[in-house]
Design an enzyme around this catalytic site. Structure first.
Site, short mmCIF file in Angstrom:
data_model
loop_
_atom_site.label_atom_id
_atom_site.label_comp_id
_atom_site.label_asym_id
_atom_site.label_seq_id
_atom_site.Cartn_x
_atom_site.Cartn_y
_atom_site.Cartn_z
N GLY A 116 0.86 -1.19 0.00
CA GLY A 116 0.00 0.00 0.00
C GLY A 116 0.89 1.22 0.00
O GLY A 116 1.35 1.66 -1.06
N ILE A 156 -9.02 -1.45 -6.05
CA ILE A 156 -8.89 -0.74 -7.33
C ILE A 156 -10.19 -0.03 -7.69
O ILE A 156 -11.22 -0.65 -7.92
CB ILE A 156 -8.45 -1.72 -8.46
CG1 ILE A 156 -7.12 -2.41 -8.08
CG2 ILE A 156 -8.34 -0.97 -9.79
CD1 ILE A 156 -5.94 -1.50 -7.78
N THR A 157 -10.09 1.30 -7.75
CA THR A 157 -11.22 2.14 -8.16
C THR A 157 -11.54 1.83 -9.63
O THR A 157 -10.64 1.70 -10.45
CB THR A 157 -10.84 3.63 -8.02
OG1 THR A 157 -10.45 3.86 -6.67
CG2 THR A 157 -12.00 4.54 -8.39
N GLY A 159 -2.18 13.16 -9.48
CA GLY A 159 -3.42 12.58 -8.94
C GLY A 159 -3.76 13.18 -7.60
O GLY A 159 -4.94 13.41 -7.27
N GLN A 177 -23.85 32.12 18.86
CA GLN A 177 -22.41 32.21 18.60
C GLN A 177 -21.74 30.83 18.49
O GLN A 177 -20.77 30.67 17.75
CB GLN A 177 -21.75 33.03 19.71
CG GLN A 177 -20.43 33.62 19.27
CD GLN A 177 -19.84 34.52 20.33
OE1 GLN A 177 -19.65 34.12 21.47
NE2 GLN A 177 -19.54 35.74 19.97
N GLN A 202 -22.48 17.96 13.45
CA GLN A 202 -22.77 18.55 14.77
C GLN A 202 -23.76 19.72 14.64
O GLN A 202 -24.70 19.82 15.44
CB GLN A 202 -21.45 19.00 15.41
CG GLN A 202 -21.56 19.36 16.87
CD GLN A 202 -21.78 18.12 17.75
OE1 GLN A 202 -21.62 16.98 17.31
NE2 GLN A 202 -22.20 18.34 18.98
N GLY A 261 -27.13 18.49 14.36
CA GLY A 261 -27.66 17.75 15.52
C GLY A 261 -28.19 16.38 15.10
O GLY A 261 -27.58 15.70 14.26
N GLY A 262 -29.33 15.99 15.64
CA GLY A 262 -29.91 14.68 15.34
C GLY A 262 -30.18 14.47 13.86
O GLY A 262 -30.01 13.36 13.32
N GLU A 311 -4.42 7.41 -2.76
CA GLU A 311 -3.38 8.18 -3.48
C GLU A 311 -2.30 8.72 -2.53
O GLU A 311 -1.78 9.83 -2.69
CB GLU A 311 -4.02 9.26 -4.35
CG GLU A 311 -4.93 8.61 -5.39
CD GLU A 311 -5.17 9.38 -6.65
OE1 GLU A 311 -4.36 10.25 -6.98
OE2 GLU A 311 -6.16 9.07 -7.33
N1 CAA Z 1 8.18 11.49 -9.94
C1 CAA Z 1 9.10 10.70 -10.53
N2 CAA Z 1 9.88 9.84 -9.88
C2 CAA Z 1 9.75 9.78 -8.55
C3 CAA Z 1 8.83 10.57 -7.84
C4 CAA Z 1 8.03 11.46 -8.59
N3 CAA Z 1 7.11 12.24 -8.01
N4 CAA Z 1 8.91 10.27 -6.53
C5 CAA Z 1 9.86 9.33 -6.39
N5 CAA Z 1 10.36 9.04 -7.61
C6 CAA Z 1 11.44 8.09 -7.94
C7 CAA Z 1 12.71 8.44 -7.18
O1 CAA Z 1 13.50 9.39 -7.87
C8 CAA Z 1 13.41 7.09 -7.10
O2 CAA Z 1 14.06 6.80 -8.30
P1 CAA Z 1 15.69 6.52 -8.35
O3 CAA Z 1 15.98 5.59 -7.21
O4 CAA Z 1 15.90 5.93 -9.69
O5 CAA Z 1 16.29 7.87 -8.17
C9 CAA Z 1 12.25 6.11 -7.03
O6 CAA Z 1 11.09 6.79 -7.49
C10 CAA Z 1 12.01 5.58 -5.64
O7 CAA Z 1 11.75 6.68 -4.81
P2 CAA Z 1 11.95 6.61 -3.24
O8 CAA Z 1 13.33 6.17 -2.92
O9 CAA Z 1 11.50 7.93 -2.72
O10 CAA Z 1 10.95 5.42 -2.85
P3 CAA Z 1 10.36 4.96 -1.46
O11 CAA Z 1 10.33 3.50 -1.42
O12 CAA Z 1 11.05 5.69 -0.35
O13 CAA Z 1 8.84 5.42 -1.57
C11 CAA Z 1 6.96 6.86 -1.32
C12 CAA Z 1 8.42 6.71 -1.72
C13 CAA Z 1 6.68 8.35 -1.50
C14 CAA Z 1 6.73 6.45 0.10
C15 CAA Z 1 6.09 6.01 -2.29
O14 CAA Z 1 6.26 4.63 -2.08
C16 CAA Z 1 4.62 6.36 -2.22
O15 CAA Z 1 4.19 7.37 -2.80
N6 CAA Z 1 3.79 5.50 -1.56
C17 CAA Z 1 2.35 5.67 -1.56
C18 CAA Z 1 1.73 4.93 -2.70
C19 CAA Z 1 0.43 5.51 -3.11
O16 CAA Z 1 0.23 6.73 -3.20
N7 CAA Z 1 -0.52 4.66 -3.44
C20 CAA Z 1 -1.79 5.09 -3.94
C21 CAA Z 1 -2.45 4.00 -4.69
S1 CAA Z 1 -3.29 4.54 -6.13
C22 CAA Z 1 -4.82 5.04 -5.63
O17 CAA Z 1 -5.11 5.19 -4.47
C23 CAA Z 1 -5.73 5.36 -6.75
C24 CAA Z 1 -7.16 5.24 -6.49
O18 CAA Z 1 -7.75 4.24 -6.77
C25 CAA Z 1 -7.92 6.40 -5.98
#
Ligand code: CAA
Length: 379
Positions: free
Chosen positions: A131, A157-158, A242, A279, A336, A339-340, A363
């Site tokens: 996640g 998955i949406t 996103g 108020q 709130q 109320g009810g 996201e």
């Molecule tokens: N754009 C491009 N590249 C990026 C980037 C960005 N914004 N952010 C990070 N990267 C790249 C980094 O440069 C790095 O590349 P290199 O190693 O080649 O330089 C690589 O990605 C890995 O980055 P990190 O080392 O920062 O990775 P991490 O393991 O520390 O993770 C994190 C970073 C921000 C925690 C990431 O894992 C994250 O965003 N997690 C949350 C996932 C998420 O948002 N999931 C949502 C699911 S989709 C959804 O919800 C849709 C829906 O249905 C509504």
């Protein structure tokens, strides 16, 4: 500095507001209760151009800016956050990802139909054990020469059962860790692709959230997005935009609840006067309005950064972090104020309160936004 919206922005905002009030409001309570996907409404949103707002007109999109998208997302989300998550995923994850990184063939084949809403898309990154820690992809995509063999499960998955096109992230070379991840375009009908369980959710119950299973799905090589190993960067870069969409969704949920609270407080009487004259209520409304305005400015600033080709990773994360907190706080207060009556479905605010929670989770959770923001600050 100019805080004035243009004529075009005002027109988009008005069109979205009109659509939300006339097409989404009727039936929104029933759709929530019965977990009914707003299929007809989504079709109309496609016809009106709300599903591919920022896509270049040459691929059938609206050619609009991100500010227009934020304004429309706010109006749609005030009324129906289940419809607005479909809109957000299709616009900013699927269409944007394909337009930015897809090949011309991929754009002609998929984007031209996704932008009009003829078909809708899904973005498949999350897994049962991946996640927040999105690099831990267990779904595998084995390189077999002219195709990849896809195996694994995606969760939450949406548009899970309503999409026709799925952008799927999978691990091709585990030794390379996140640099061995790829992103693929998977079509609904591909053999071995199965839509799994529908989630029974707290909020956004009209949206269609499923697990997906891939068993030896043969994905043609031309369906890979970008160079080999680009998948994780594709996902991160796409999610950065996103997050502006989800921030705007949270803003809309908050402002929808606030507007209902203002209306109710002018109608309901207690101790001989409208409760708006007390108020205790006035202070709640003042706090809500101030927080909402701050959230709106953060959303518009992130959109402005994106439109003017500045880095929007941090401003988008700030907008989402703050707007989702405001959505949660404002909806609780709106209940709130009611109320009810706030505790029963007819008054809408309890649904908005349930819908608000997901904006702090999907996201990227609020904690993930803080990671993104603090990394940028400490660079
Ligand atoms: N754009 C491009 N590249 C990026 C980037 C960005 N914004 N952010 C990070 N990267 C790249 C980094 O440069 C790095 O590349 P290199 O190693 O080649 O330089 C690589 O990605 C890995 O980055 P990190 O080392 O920062 O990775 P991490 O393991 O520390 O993770 C994190 C970073 C921000 C925690 C990431 O894992 C994250 O965003 N997690 C949350 C996932 C998420 O948002 N999931 C949502 C699911 S989709 C959804 O919800 C849709 C829906 O249905 C509504």
């Amino acid at each position: 500095m100019n805080f004035q919206l243009t004529e075009e922005h005002l027109a988009v905002q008005a069109a979205a507001r009109e659509f939300a009030q006339t097409e989404l409001l009727p039936g929104v309570i029933e759709r929530d209760e019965h977990q009914k996907f707003p299929a007809e409404q989504i079709k109309k949103m496609g016809e009106l151009g709300f599903l591919g707002m920022m896509v270049d007109p040459k691929y059938n999109g609206g050619g609009m800016d991100t500010i227009s998208y934020v304004l429309a997302m706010e109006e749609i989300s005030k009324v129906d956050a289940s419809a607005s998550v479909v809109m957000s995923v299709n616009n900013s994850l699927v269409c944007w990802g394909l337009e930015k990184y897809g090949t011309e063939e991929q754009k002609q084949k998929y984007l031209t139909r996704l932008a009009t809403g003829e078909i809708i898309g899904a973005f498949c990154l999350s897994e049962p054990e991946a996640g927040s820690d999105a690099t831990s992809q267990r779904t595998t995509a084995e390189d077999k020469g002219d195709y990849y063999l896809l195996n694994g499960t995606k969760n939450w998955i949406t548009n899970g059962s309503t999409a026709s096109v799925y952008l799927v992230i999978a691990q091709t070379d585990p030794e390379k860790k996140h640099r061995g991840i790829n992103a693929f375009i998977v079509e609904r009908g591909m053999e071995g692709f199965q839509v799994g369980l529908k989630e029974n959710k707290l909020g956004i119950r009209g949206s269609d959230t499923h697990s997906l299973m891939f068993t030896d799905v043969k994905v043609p090589k031309e369906n890979r997005i970008g160079e080999d190993g680009f998948g994780f960067k594709f996902a991160m870069s796409t999610l950065a935009g996103g997050r502006i969409g989800i921030a705007a969704q949270a803003l809309g949920i908050a402002s929808g609840a606030y507007e209902l609270a203002v209306k109710y407080s002018k109608e309901r009487k207690a101790f001989g006067v409208e409760i708006a004259k007390h108020q205790a209520i006035q202070f709640k409304l003042a706090d809500m309005a101030t927080n909402i305005e701050a959230a709106r400015l953060l959303c518009l600033k992130a959109a402005f950064h994106k439109d003017t080709h500045q880095d929007y990773g941090m401003s988008g994360a700030m907008a989402k972090l703050f707007a989702s907190k405001v959505a949660m706080e404002t909806t609780v207060e709106a209940v709130q104020v009611h109320g009810g009556y706030g505790f029963v479905k007819e008054y809408h605010v309890e649904r908005l309160m349930r819908d608000a929670k997901i904006t702090q989770i999907y996201e990227g959770t609020s904690e993930i936004q803080k990671i993104v923001i603090s990394r940028e600050l400490l660079k």
